[in-house]
Design a protein around this motif. Structure first.
Motif, PDB file in Angstrom:
ATOM      1  N   ALA A   1       0.837  -1.204   0.000  1.00  0.00           N
ATOM      2  CA  ALA A   1       0.000   0.000   0.000  1.00  0.00           C
ATOM      3  C   ALA A   1       0.870   1.252   0.000  1.00  0.00           C
ATOM      4  CB  ALA A   1      -0.942  -0.008   1.200  1.00  0.00           C
ATOM      5  N   SER A   2       1.938   1.242   0.793  1.00  0.00           N
ATOM      6  CA  SER A   2       2.846   2.391   0.837  1.00  0.00           C
ATOM      7  C   SER A   2       3.493   2.635  -0.518  1.00  0.00           C
ATOM      8  CB  SER A   2       3.930   2.163   1.894  1.00  0.00           C
ATOM      9  OG  SER A   2       3.378   2.126   3.183  1.00  0.00           O
ATOM     10  N   ALA A   3       3.897   1.551  -1.177  1.00  0.00           N
ATOM     11  CA  ALA A   3       4.514   1.681  -2.502  1.00  0.00           C
ATOM     12  C   ALA A   3       3.522   2.241  -3.509  1.00  0.00           C
ATOM     13  CB  ALA A   3       5.037   0.326  -2.969  1.00  0.00           C
ATOM     14  N   MET A   4       2.279   1.777  -3.449  1.00  0.00           N
ATOM     15  CA  MET A   4       1.245   2.272  -4.365  1.00  0.00           C
ATOM     16  C   MET A   4       0.966   3.749  -4.106  1.00  0.00           C
ATOM     17  SD  MET A   4       0.584  -0.289  -6.330  1.00  0.00           S
ATOM     18  CE  MET A   4      -0.924   0.193  -7.163  1.00  0.00           C
ATOM     19  N   GLU A   5       0.961   4.140  -2.844  1.00  0.00           N
ATOM     20  CA  GLU A   5       0.700   5.538  -2.508  1.00  0.00           C
ATOM     21  C   GLU A   5       1.834   6.439  -2.973  1.00  0.00           C
ATOM     22  OE1 GLU A   5      -2.079   4.535   1.387  1.00  0.00           O
ATOM     23  OE2 GLU A   5       0.005   5.147   1.669  1.00  0.00           O
ATOM     24  N   GLN A   6       3.066   5.984  -2.835  1.00  0.00           N
ATOM     25  CA  GLN A   6       4.195   6.765  -3.312  1.00  0.00           C
ATOM     26  C   GLN A   6       4.124   6.944  -4.830  1.00  0.00           C
ATOM     27  OE1 GLN A   6       7.752   4.808  -1.882  1.00  0.00           O
ATOM     28  NE2 GLN A   6       7.181   5.089   0.269  1.00  0.00           N
ATOM     29  N   ALA A   7       3.718   5.894  -5.517  1.00  0.00           N
ATOM     30  CA  ALA A   7       3.576   5.980  -6.974  1.00  0.00           C
ATOM     31  C   ALA A   7       2.456   6.951  -7.346  1.00  0.00           C
ATOM     32  CB  ALA A   7       3.294   4.595  -7.552  1.00  0.00           C
ATOM     33  N   ALA A   8       1.361   6.911  -6.589  1.00  0.00           N
ATOM     34  CA  ALA A   8       0.232   7.808  -6.846  1.00  0.00           C
ATOM     35  C   ALA A   8       0.644   9.262  -6.675  1.00  0.00           C
ATOM     36  CB  ALA A   8      -0.925   7.472  -5.908  1.00  0.00           C
ATOM     37  N   GLU A   9       1.386   9.545  -5.623  1.00  0.00           N
ATOM     38  CA  GLU A   9       1.790  10.920  -5.346  1.00  0.00           C
ATOM     39  C   GLU A   9       2.810  11.426  -6.365  1.00  0.00           C
ATOM     40  OE1 GLU A   9       2.961  10.623  -1.275  1.00  0.00           O
ATOM     41  OE2 GLU A   9       0.879  10.412  -0.580  1.00  0.00           O
TER      42      GLU A   9
ATOM     43  N   ALA B   1      -3.620  -1.298  -1.325  1.00  0.00           N
ATOM     44  CA  ALA B   1      -2.574  -2.167  -1.867  1.00  0.00           C
ATOM     45  C   ALA B   1      -2.939  -2.705  -3.244  1.00  0.00           C
ATOM     46  CB  ALA B   1      -2.308  -3.323  -0.904  1.00  0.00           C
ATOM     47  N   PHE B   2      -4.219  -2.955  -3.441  1.00  0.00           N
ATOM     48  CA  PHE B   2      -4.707  -3.486  -4.731  1.00  0.00           C
ATOM     49  C   PHE B   2      -5.846  -2.589  -5.221  1.00  0.00           C
ATOM     50  CE2 PHE B   2      -3.060  -6.981  -2.182  1.00  0.00           C
ATOM     51  CZ  PHE B   2      -2.131  -7.547  -3.045  1.00  0.00           C
ATOM     52  N   PRO B   3      -5.524  -1.371  -5.657  1.00  0.00           N
ATOM     53  CA  PRO B   3      -6.566  -0.391  -5.993  1.00  0.00           C
ATOM     54  C   PRO B   3      -7.515  -0.905  -7.070  1.00  0.00           C
ATOM     55  CG  PRO B   3      -4.401   0.640  -5.912  1.00  0.00           C
ATOM     56  CD  PRO B   3      -4.167  -0.833  -5.854  1.00  0.00           C
TER      57      PRO B   3
ATOM     58  N   ILE C   1      -7.077   9.302  -4.530  1.00  0.00           N
ATOM     59  CA  ILE C   1      -8.319   9.089  -3.786  1.00  0.00           C
ATOM     60  C   ILE C   1      -8.290   7.763  -3.049  1.00  0.00           C
ATOM     61  CG2 ILE C   1     -10.816   8.774  -4.070  1.00  0.00           C
ATOM     62  CD1 ILE C   1     -10.541  10.683  -6.545  1.00  0.00           C
ATOM     63  N   LEU C   2      -7.546   6.781  -3.595  1.00  0.00           N
ATOM     64  CA  LEU C   2      -7.522   5.436  -3.029  1.00  0.00           C
ATOM     65  C   LEU C   2      -6.323   5.198  -2.105  1.00  0.00           C
ATOM     66  CD1 LEU C   2      -8.758   3.441  -6.145  1.00  0.00           C
ATOM     67  CD2 LEU C   2     -10.040   4.022  -4.084  1.00  0.00           C
TER      68      LEU C   2
END
Length: 314
Positions: free
Chosen positions: A27-35, A191-193, A224-225
């Motif tokens: 989830a942290s990795a996905m959030e960093q990618a999103a930002e 983690a799995f948007p 948002i996710l």
């Protein structure tokens, strides 16, 4: 037997804990990618020790745009700001806990607390008696703002502004706002948007009309996710009704000009529940029912919304 059960229980607990750490890392990795993919488009200012994201364009009278639930400034920077910046100084804020604005704790869970925070941000930016345009949940924040501080007028689109029957929350909101859901389901979502589901949700909100082409790609669904955004958004929506009850007795003391616009086919907030009763409480308001429009009237009937904004500055 007891020993075996203890070992089994310990093993299951360890597996769950390990799985939880793995989900959080992902989830942290996905959030960093999103930002990284959807950086701030405006300025990050500090208000009472918290970051507020403010996007500004244009010159002229001050106009503040306030977004709804499950959204951020990109809802307006998609194309609306560009159609207003030639004659207004347009400011779009990420509401607390959403987009690039930090969560401010308990105050973020009420429209009154959000309004108080954004009023401070507006003063810091030098805004003068702004006109407020808001959609959906944002309409309650705009009303709270006008009850606390000066505003030139309100343009309320597809607003959630009056009490309604029942809880009116979908399964997603019901789960995400709970403590258990916040530590189990929410990290899994981050983690799995479920981007496919999110895109369908955008279209269902716009129905029976369609969201603008390219909107779902631009809005920043990965932002948002994120875990905290999901939790804060769900709690804000879950508590909105109780805070509307708190504000309701004060609505009649609003004397500023108010434009209310609502689609007759809106299946998220109903004109008969929100806009029509508010119009009756505010004799100086003007109600425009947009025939066949859904909840995203600020996009699908944008010309009518912009005309309402322009009416209030003439």
């Amino acid at each position: 037997m007891t020993s075996r059960r203890s070992v089994l229980s310990f093993g299951l607990a360890a597996a769950a804990l390990g799985g939880g750490f793995w989900v959080d890392r992902r989830a942290s990795a996905m959030e960093q990618a999103a930002e990284a993919a959807f950086p701030p488009t405006g300025s990050l200012i500090r208000v009472d020790g918290f970051t507020v994201h403010a996007h500004q364009e244009g010159t002229g009278p001050d106009l503040v745009l306030i977004h709804g639930a499950s959204a951020n400034t990109r809802d307006y920077t998609f194309d609306m700001v560009g159609k207003l910046a030639d004659r207004y100084r347009v400011t779009v804020f990420d509401r607390p806990g959403l987009g690039w604005s930090e969560d401010i704790g308990e105050a973020a869970l009420s429209p009154q607390g959000q309004a108080a925070h954004l009023i401070k941000a507006a003063r810091q930016l030098g805004l003068q008696n702004p006109l407020l345009m808001a959609q959906s949940y944002g309409a309650s924040v705009a009303l709270a703002w006008a009850l606390q501080d000066s505003a030139a007028g309100l343009v309320l689109v597809s607003g959630a502004m009056m009490p309604w029957e029942g809880r009116a929350l979908g399964a997603f909101y019901e789960v995400a706002q709970t403590g258990l859901g916040g530590v189990t389901a929410v990290p899994l979502i981050a983690a799995f948007p479920p981007y496919g589901y999110a895109r369908q949700a955008v279209e269902s909100v716009a129905a029976p009309e369609s969201a603008p082409q390219g909107y779902a790609d631009y809005i920043g669904l990965p932002l948002i996710l994120r875990r905290n955004s999901i939790r804060v958004n769900a709690r804000q929506v879950g508590r909105l009704k109780s805070h509307i009850f708190e504000m309701l007795p004060d609505y009649p003391r609003l004397t500023l000009p108010v434009e209310i616009l609502h689609g007759t086919a809106d299946q998220v907030t109903f004109a008969s529940v929100h806009s029509e009763p508010l119009h009756r409480l505010l004799p100086q308001s003007r109600l425009t029912l947009l025939e066949g429009a859904g909840h995203m009237a600020h996009h699908t009937r944008q010309a009518e919304v912009i005309a309402a904004i322009d009416r209030l500055v003439k």
